[in-house]
Design a protein around this motif. Structure first.
Motif, PDB file in Angstrom:
ATOM      1  N   VAL A 148      14.650 -10.734 -11.513  1.00 46.50           N
ATOM      2  CA  VAL A 148      14.072 -11.184 -10.246  1.00 46.50           C
ATOM      3  C   VAL A 148      13.445 -12.553 -10.446  1.00 46.50           C
ATOM      4  CG1 VAL A 148      12.508 -10.624  -8.365  1.00 46.50           C
ATOM      5  CG2 VAL A 148      13.601  -8.783  -9.651  1.00 46.50           C
ATOM      6  N   SER A 149      13.952 -13.528  -9.735  1.00 45.23           N
ATOM      7  CA  SER A 149      13.461 -14.894  -9.864  1.00 45.23           C
ATOM      8  C   SER A 149      11.970 -14.983  -9.563  1.00 45.23           C
ATOM      9  CB  SER A 149      14.232 -15.806  -8.903  1.00 45.23           C
ATOM     10  OG  SER A 149      13.603 -17.062  -8.770  1.00 45.23           O
ATOM     11  N   ASP A 150      11.282 -15.896 -10.255  1.00 43.05           N
ATOM     12  CA  ASP A 150       9.868 -16.142  -9.960  1.00 43.05           C
ATOM     13  C   ASP A 150       9.673 -16.708  -8.562  1.00 43.05           C
ATOM     14  OD1 ASP A 150       9.125 -15.227 -12.453  1.00 43.05           O
ATOM     15  OD2 ASP A 150       9.050 -17.218 -13.370  1.00 43.05           O
ATOM     16  N   ASP A 151      10.750 -17.179  -7.948  1.00 44.10           N
ATOM     17  CA  ASP A 151      10.671 -17.697  -6.578  1.00 44.10           C
ATOM     18  C   ASP A 151      10.666 -16.581  -5.543  1.00 44.10           C
ATOM     19  OD1 ASP A 151      10.662 -20.367  -7.426  1.00 44.10           O
ATOM     20  OD2 ASP A 151      12.855 -20.428  -7.500  1.00 44.10           O
ATOM     21  N   ILE A 152      10.895 -15.344  -5.980  1.00 41.22           N
ATOM     22  CA  ILE A 152      10.873 -14.195  -5.079  1.00 41.22           C
ATOM     23  C   ILE A 152       9.600 -13.403  -5.324  1.00 41.22           C
ATOM     24  CG2 ILE A 152      12.003 -12.022  -4.442  1.00 41.22           C
ATOM     25  CD1 ILE A 152      14.663 -13.282  -5.273  1.00 41.22           C
ATOM     26  N   THR A 153       8.786 -13.241  -4.304  1.00 37.99           N
ATOM     27  CA  THR A 153       7.564 -12.442  -4.405  1.00 37.99           C
ATOM     28  C   THR A 153       7.929 -10.965  -4.448  1.00 37.99           C
ATOM     29  OG1 THR A 153       6.234 -14.098  -3.261  1.00 37.99           O
ATOM     30  CG2 THR A 153       5.406 -11.833  -3.243  1.00 37.99           C
ATOM     31  N   VAL A 154       7.291 -10.229  -5.351  1.00 40.30           N
ATOM     32  CA  VAL A 154       7.504  -8.782  -5.480  1.00 40.30           C
ATOM     33  C   VAL A 154       6.206  -8.071  -5.136  1.00 40.30           C
ATOM     34  CG1 VAL A 154       8.127  -6.881  -7.010  1.00 40.30           C
ATOM     35  CG2 VAL A 154       9.232  -9.119  -7.292  1.00 40.30           C
ATOM     36  N   ILE A 155       6.260  -7.167  -4.168  1.00 42.83           N
ATOM     37  CA  ILE A 155       5.112  -6.341  -3.809  1.00 42.83           C
ATOM     38  C   ILE A 155       5.505  -4.890  -4.066  1.00 42.83           C
ATOM     39  CG2 ILE A 155       3.488  -5.659  -1.998  1.00 42.83           C
ATOM     40  CD1 ILE A 155       3.985  -8.377  -0.681  1.00 42.83           C
ATOM     41  N   ASP A 156       4.869  -4.293  -5.061  1.00 45.61           N
ATOM     42  CA  ASP A 156       5.225  -2.944  -5.509  1.00 45.61           C
ATOM     43  C   ASP A 156       4.251  -1.936  -4.912  1.00 45.61           C
ATOM     44  OD1 ASP A 156       6.267  -0.767  -6.904  1.00 45.61           O
ATOM     45  OD2 ASP A 156       4.944  -1.125  -8.613  1.00 45.61           O
ATOM     46  N   ILE A 170      -4.655 -12.939  -5.125  1.00 49.17           N
ATOM     47  CA  ILE A 170      -3.456 -12.528  -4.400  1.00 49.17           C
ATOM     48  C   ILE A 170      -2.762 -13.746  -3.792  1.00 49.17           C
ATOM     49  CG2 ILE A 170      -2.609 -11.212  -2.414  1.00 49.17           C
ATOM     50  CD1 ILE A 170      -5.011  -9.266  -2.970  1.00 49.17           C
ATOM     51  N   GLN A 171      -3.535 -14.673  -3.255  1.00 49.21           N
ATOM     52  CA  GLN A 171      -2.956 -15.851  -2.617  1.00 49.21           C
ATOM     53  C   GLN A 171      -2.137 -16.694  -3.588  1.00 49.21           C
ATOM     54  OE1 GLN A 171      -6.719 -17.331  -1.098  1.00 49.21           O
ATOM     55  NE2 GLN A 171      -6.137 -16.847   1.010  1.00 49.21           N
ATOM     56  N   GLU A 172      -2.452 -16.614  -4.863  1.00 53.99           N
ATOM     57  CA  GLU A 172      -1.750 -17.404  -5.872  1.00 53.99           C
ATOM     58  C   GLU A 172      -0.678 -16.605  -6.603  1.00 53.99           C
ATOM     59  OE1 GLU A 172      -2.322 -20.634  -6.161  1.00 53.99           O
ATOM     60  OE2 GLU A 172      -3.806 -20.429  -4.543  1.00 53.99           O
ATOM     61  N   ALA A 173      -0.507 -15.340  -6.268  1.00 49.44           N
ATOM     62  CA  ALA A 173       0.361 -14.448  -7.043  1.00 49.44           C
ATOM     63  C   ALA A 173       1.787 -14.426  -6.496  1.00 49.44           C
ATOM     64  CB  ALA A 173      -0.205 -13.038  -7.039  1.00 49.44           C
ATOM     65  N   THR A 174       2.721 -14.056  -7.369  1.00 48.96           N
ATOM     66  CA  THR A 174       4.091 -13.747  -6.941  1.00 48.96           C
ATOM     67  C   THR A 174       4.469 -12.312  -7.287  1.00 48.96           C
ATOM     68  OG1 THR A 174       5.038 -14.579  -9.006  1.00 48.96           O
ATOM     69  CG2 THR A 174       4.860 -16.135  -7.172  1.00 48.96           C
ATOM     70  N   ARG A 175       3.588 -11.606  -7.995  1.00 47.19           N
ATOM     71  CA  ARG A 175       3.795 -10.204  -8.357  1.00 47.19           C
ATOM     72  C   ARG A 175       2.535  -9.439  -7.984  1.00 47.19           C
ATOM     73  NH1 ARG A 175       8.033 -12.265  -8.659  1.00 47.19           N
ATOM     74  NH2 ARG A 175       9.552 -12.301 -10.362  1.00 47.19           N
ATOM     75  N   ILE A 176       2.643  -8.505  -7.033  1.00 44.99           N
ATOM     76  CA  ILE A 176       1.471  -7.803  -6.507  1.00 44.99           C
ATOM     77  C   ILE A 176       1.679  -6.303  -6.614  1.00 44.99           C
ATOM     78  CG2 ILE A 176       0.066  -7.363  -4.450  1.00 44.99           C
ATOM     79  CD1 ILE A 176       0.801 -10.215  -3.551  1.00 44.99           C
ATOM     80  N   ALA A 177       0.688  -5.630  -7.172  1.00 43.94           N
ATOM     81  CA  ALA A 177       0.678  -4.166  -7.248  1.00 43.94           C
ATOM     82  C   ALA A 177      -0.201  -3.637  -6.126  1.00 43.94           C
ATOM     83  CB  ALA A 177       0.151  -3.713  -8.609  1.00 43.94           C
ATOM     84  N   ASN A 178       0.429  -3.037  -5.132  1.00 46.78           N
ATOM     85  CA  ASN A 178      -0.320  -2.525  -3.989  1.00 46.78           C
ATOM     86  C   ASN A 178      -1.169  -1.327  -4.413  1.00 46.78           C
ATOM     87  OD1 ASN A 178      -0.165  -3.521  -1.197  1.00 46.78           O
ATOM     88  ND2 ASN A 178       0.113  -1.377  -0.668  1.00 46.78           N
ATOM     89  N   ASP A 204       2.139  -9.479 -15.505  1.00 46.03           N
ATOM     90  CA  ASP A 204       1.718 -10.533 -14.571  1.00 46.03           C
ATOM     91  C   ASP A 204       1.532 -10.059 -13.134  1.00 46.03           C
ATOM     92  OD1 ASP A 204       1.734 -12.514 -16.595  1.00 46.03           O
ATOM     93  OD2 ASP A 204       3.902 -12.759 -16.369  1.00 46.03           O
ATOM     94  N   PHE A 205       1.410  -8.748 -12.910  1.00 49.30           N
ATOM     95  CA  PHE A 205       1.105  -8.247 -11.574  1.00 49.30           C
ATOM     96  C   PHE A 205      -0.394  -8.377 -11.305  1.00 49.30           C
ATOM     97  CE2 PHE A 205       5.327  -6.655 -11.621  1.00 49.30           C
ATOM     98  CZ  PHE A 205       5.668  -6.331 -10.316  1.00 49.30           C
ATOM     99  N   VAL A 206      -0.728  -8.641 -10.058  1.00 52.40           N
ATOM    100  CA  VAL A 206      -2.114  -8.731  -9.596  1.00 52.40           C
ATOM    101  C   VAL A 206      -2.397  -7.538  -8.703  1.00 52.40           C
ATOM    102  CG1 VAL A 206      -3.723 -10.047  -8.139  1.00 52.40           C
ATOM    103  CG2 VAL A 206      -2.233 -11.243  -9.763  1.00 52.40           C
ATOM    104  N   TYR A 207      -3.519  -6.880  -8.931  1.00 53.52           N
ATOM    105  CA  TYR A 207      -3.902  -5.724  -8.118  1.00 53.52           C
ATOM    106  C   TYR A 207      -4.228  -6.196  -6.704  1.00 53.52           C
ATOM    107  CZ  TYR A 207      -6.218  -1.287  -6.946  1.00 53.52           C
ATOM    108  OH  TYR A 207      -6.574  -0.091  -6.375  1.00 53.52           O
ATOM    109  N   GLY A 208      -3.515  -5.624  -5.715  1.00 50.27           N
ATOM    110  CA  GLY A 208      -3.513  -6.182  -4.371  1.00 50.27           C
ATOM    111  C   GLY A 208      -4.489  -5.563  -3.391  1.00 50.27           C
ATOM    112  N   LEU A 209      -5.767  -5.532  -3.721  1.00 46.81           N
ATOM    113  CA  LEU A 209      -6.785  -5.125  -2.752  1.00 46.81           C
ATOM    114  C   LEU A 209      -7.468  -6.398  -2.251  1.00 46.81           C
ATOM    115  CD1 LEU A 209      -8.184  -2.634  -1.431  1.00 46.81           C
ATOM    116  CD2 LEU A 209      -9.971  -2.889  -3.155  1.00 46.81           C
TER     117      LEU A 209
END
Length: 327
Positions: free
Chosen positions: A94-102, A126-134, A113-118
């Motif tokens: 998955v390209s770094d240009d594609i945001t992933v929200i899990d 979150i605003q700076e992330a491309t990988r977010i763990a919901n 490199d996932f950021v906890y998405g609260l």
């Protein structure tokens, strides 16, 4: 602005369906594909029957390499079961240009490199992330009940939690405890003191208060209703109720979905919305915090869209001004 091209992986379940209901009415989103191995080739509305007339999309089972190109999608939501997202990320480039929200629990400890998405905890990250763990649904409700106390360093003793969730919190796959004949007119405890969301709750509280080491005693309940969570949380508090209310108002100022209520609250106030309502009472030195959310919106798909909005520079509430069922 140009529309954000979105793909949904694992789109046949409850969270995938809820995402579609929100995203099909989002003014800045275009749903490019909805992937489902089990429903490939079928109309989306054949599974999510309320979407008849809203979309002509078909579930696709195409290879991910053909779908995950930066020109085809700007962001994807992973809505498969726990454990599937780790496999998906390992199997797909998955390209770094594609945001992933899990939306699973796989990356909530922020590895890879996932950021906890609260958003109420770490909006700027979150605003700076491309990988977010919901976040998890119970975790969202309980964390929103406790974050202001953690921020102020006022979690100085054990935290007691009892919380009840609707049947959709168990997912769409059938099990003995999700059948109507068992669930209807019934309430039960499960995973007392061992629920999987405890780890992320502690992680979030210690983000604000590294010295917090007290116990979180959590007893979850299955309710005989479809959607919603009510969490009742209490812990010692030496101040007044007015001081506690001011603490919560200050913390949640500027956060569009979490609101302090002076009156007692109930689940129907927030069902079908991305809101969290919080109510405070003080009893003999114990602060009782009641928190209510919809487990499928603020506890899952709505919060995922809130995170999408943050990543792409949109107001957090874009596409999320949803009406509660009320009655």
């Amino acid at each position: 602005m140009e529309k954000i091209n979105i793909g949904i992986v694992g789109g046949a379940g409850y969270t995938g369906g809820e995402l579609l209901r929100i995203l099909l009415n989002h003014p800045f989103v275009n749903v490019t594909f909805v992937h489902s191995n089990s429903q490939a080739g079928k109309p989306v509305w054949s599974t999510h029957t309320d979407l008849l007339g809203d979309t002509d999309l078909l579930f696709t089972g195409d290879a991910m390499a053909d779908l995950l190109t930066p020109g085809n999608v700007d962001a994807i939501f992973l809505c498969s079961g726990h454990g599937a997202s780790v496999t998906f990320m390992a199997d797909n480039d998955v390209s770094d240009d594609i945001t992933v929200i899990d939306l699973s629990a796989d990356f909530r400890d922020e590895h890879n490199d996932f950021v906890y998405g609260l958003p109420e905890l770490q909006r700027e990250r979150i605003q700076e992330a491309t990988r977010i763990a919901n976040p998890g649904c119970f975790a969202t409700s309980i964390e929103l009940a406790l974050l202001p106390l953690a921020k102020a360093g006022l979690l100085t003793d054990d935290v007691q939690v009892s919380a009840i969730t609707g049947s959709t919190g168990a997912g769409q796959a059938l099990s003995p405890t999700t059948h109507f004949s068992w669930r209807n007119n019934n309430v039960s405890i499960y995973k007392a003191f061992t629920h999987q969301h405890l780890a992320e709750i502690r992680q979030s509280l210690t983000t604000l208060d590294p010295d917090f080491k007290s116990a979180i005693n959590f007893v979850p309940y299955r309710g005989d209703f479809t959607r919603g969570i009510m969490a009742n949380v209490y812990t010692p508090f030496s101040g007044t109720r007015e001081e506690a209310k001011e603490l919560y108002r200050t913390y949640y100022a500027g956060h569009p979905f979490t609101h302090l209520s002076d009156a007692p609250i109930d689940v129907k106030q927030v069902v079908n919305t991305n809101k969290c309502f919080v109510h405070l009472e003080l009893h003999d030195g114990q602060l009782l915090i009641t928190s209510v959310i919809d487990n499928l919106t603020k506890g899952a798909s709505g919060q995922a869209v809130q995170n999408l909005n943050l990543v792409f520079g949109l107001p957090e509430d874009t596409g999320l001004r949803l009406k509660s069922v009320a009655f």
